[in-house]
Design a protein around this motif. Structure first.
Motif, PDB file in Angstrom:
ATOM      1  N   SER A   1      39.591  17.306 -40.822  1.00 42.94           N
ATOM      2  CA  SER A   1      38.806  18.417 -41.329  1.00 42.94           C
ATOM      3  C   SER A   1      37.535  18.599 -40.535  1.00 42.94           C
ATOM      4  N   HIS A   2      36.991  19.817 -40.593  1.00 43.13           N
ATOM      5  CA  HIS A   2      35.673  20.069 -40.045  1.00 43.13           C
ATOM      6  C   HIS A   2      34.648  19.447 -40.986  1.00 43.13           C
TER       7      HIS A   2
ATOM      8  N   SER B   1      32.306  18.595 -43.701  1.00 42.33           N
ATOM      9  CA  SER B   1      32.198  19.163 -45.045  1.00 42.33           C
ATOM     10  C   SER B   1      30.756  19.045 -45.520  1.00 42.33           C
TER      11      SER B   1
ATOM     12  N   ILE C   1      29.328  24.913 -47.091  1.00 42.41           N
ATOM     13  CA  ILE C   1      30.658  25.469 -46.803  1.00 42.41           C
ATOM     14  C   ILE C   1      31.671  25.124 -47.889  1.00 42.41           C
ATOM     15  N   GLN C   2      31.244  24.441 -48.929  1.00 40.33           N
ATOM     16  CA  GLN C   2      32.149  24.124 -50.027  1.00 40.33           C
ATOM     17  C   GLN C   2      32.528  25.398 -50.781  1.00 40.33           C
TER      18      GLN C   2
ATOM     19  N   GLY D   1      40.119  26.465 -51.482  1.00 38.22           N
ATOM     20  CA  GLY D   1      39.403  26.055 -50.289  1.00 38.22           C
ATOM     21  C   GLY D   1      40.225  25.148 -49.392  1.00 38.22           C
ATOM     22  N   HIS D   2      40.050  25.310 -48.097  1.00 37.96           N
ATOM     23  CA  HIS D   2      40.735  24.485 -47.096  1.00 37.96           C
ATOM     24  C   HIS D   2      39.718  24.110 -46.021  1.00 37.96           C
ATOM     25  N   TYR D   3      39.791  22.853 -45.578  1.00 36.17           N
ATOM     26  CA  TYR D   3      38.811  22.369 -44.619  1.00 36.17           C
ATOM     27  C   TYR D   3      39.436  21.729 -43.387  1.00 36.17           C
ATOM     28  N   ASP D   4      40.748  21.716 -43.315  1.00 33.84           N
ATOM     29  CA  ASP D   4      41.408  21.094 -42.169  1.00 33.84           C
ATOM     30  C   ASP D   4      41.418  22.045 -40.971  1.00 33.84           C
TER      31      ASP D   4
ATOM     32  N   GLU E   1      30.707  23.397 -38.916  1.00 34.48           N
ATOM     33  CA  GLU E   1      30.630  23.720 -40.346  1.00 34.48           C
ATOM     34  C   GLU E   1      31.495  24.944 -40.606  1.00 34.48           C
TER      35      GLU E   1
ATOM     36  N   SER F   1      34.882  26.507 -43.202  1.00 36.10           N
ATOM     37  CA  SER F   1      35.842  26.336 -44.292  1.00 36.10           C
ATOM     38  C   SER F   1      36.680  27.594 -44.408  1.00 36.10           C
TER      39      SER F   1
END
Length: 218
Positions: A4-5, A7, A11-12, A20-23, A161, A163
């Motif tokens: 993931s970028h 977190s 950006i939550q 939400g996706h952070y990968d 940063e 998301s």
């Protein structure tokens, strides 16, 4: 799933966090599905949002514009930016106005932009942006000359940063509304390219490139 970028709190995804996706894989795939972004920044104490083309190379987002533009002048001086990209996939028609929505894939990036000043690197990045808009075009066009490079500003924004937020699927109605005599469902939305229209000043005998034909046939 790819790493993931970073977190960070800003950006939550807070509204419906399960979307939400952070990968990196998800974020990169959404960015690669578009070439239009909106860049938000503060100018003289006022918020400004400017649409512009972009390209992605690895974990870096590149935007370009006129070197004389307000956005490029402000952002290149280290002003923090918020970049957003949205791909609209459908209209979600629920049985109530409250639950009517859209299916979408979006990315939000926070960061500080760094100017790309080396002419060779700037040319490389302009090719990346051009290929993100229309793959195959850069090899056909005349490359920028020294004067054009000087008049063009290119900014690099790291994807440190970032998301994504995704909404997909059918309407989510209140249980009691499913008995209503109201049509509900999803109207898919896609980007469609029309027939190429040749420039009237183009020399005769120049065929439409295959990469342009492919855009129309999508």
């Amino acid at each position: 799933m790819s790493p993931s970028h970073a977190s960070t709190p800003r950006i939550q995804v807070r509204r419906i966090p399960e979307r939400g996706h952070y990968d990196r894989e998800t974020i990169h795939s959404i960015l690669d599905s578009s070439f239009l972004c909106h860049v938000g920044f503060v100018h003289d104490g006022h918020p400004v949002v400017v649409p512009t083309a972009f390209g992605r190379d690895g974990d870096t987002l590149y935007i370009h514009g006129s070197a004389a533009s307000r956005m490029q002048r402000d952002v290149s001086q280290g002003v923090e930016v918020c970049v957003t990209v949205t791909v609209l996939d459908g209209l979600v028609l629920a049985r109530s106005g409250f639950h009517s929505s859209m299916n979408y894939r979006s990315v939000v990036v926070f960061g500080t932009a760094t100017p790309v000043t080396d002419d060779a690197e700037k040319t490389r990045v302009l090719a990346i942006i051009s290929e993100q808009i229309l793959r195959g075009r850069w090899s056909d066009v005349r490359p920028p000359n020294a004067q054009e490079l000087k008049a063009t500003s290119v900014l690099a924004i790291p994807l440190d940063e970032a998301s994504a937020k995704i909404r997909e699927g059918a309407p989510n109605d209140d249980e009691g509304d499913y008995a209503l005599d109201v049509w509900a469902g999803v109207v898919p939305v896609t980007v469609q390219y029309g027939n190429p229209v040749a420039d009237e000043r183009m020399r005769p005998g120049i065929p439409v490139p295959e990469y342009v034909k492919k855009q129309h046939q999508r």
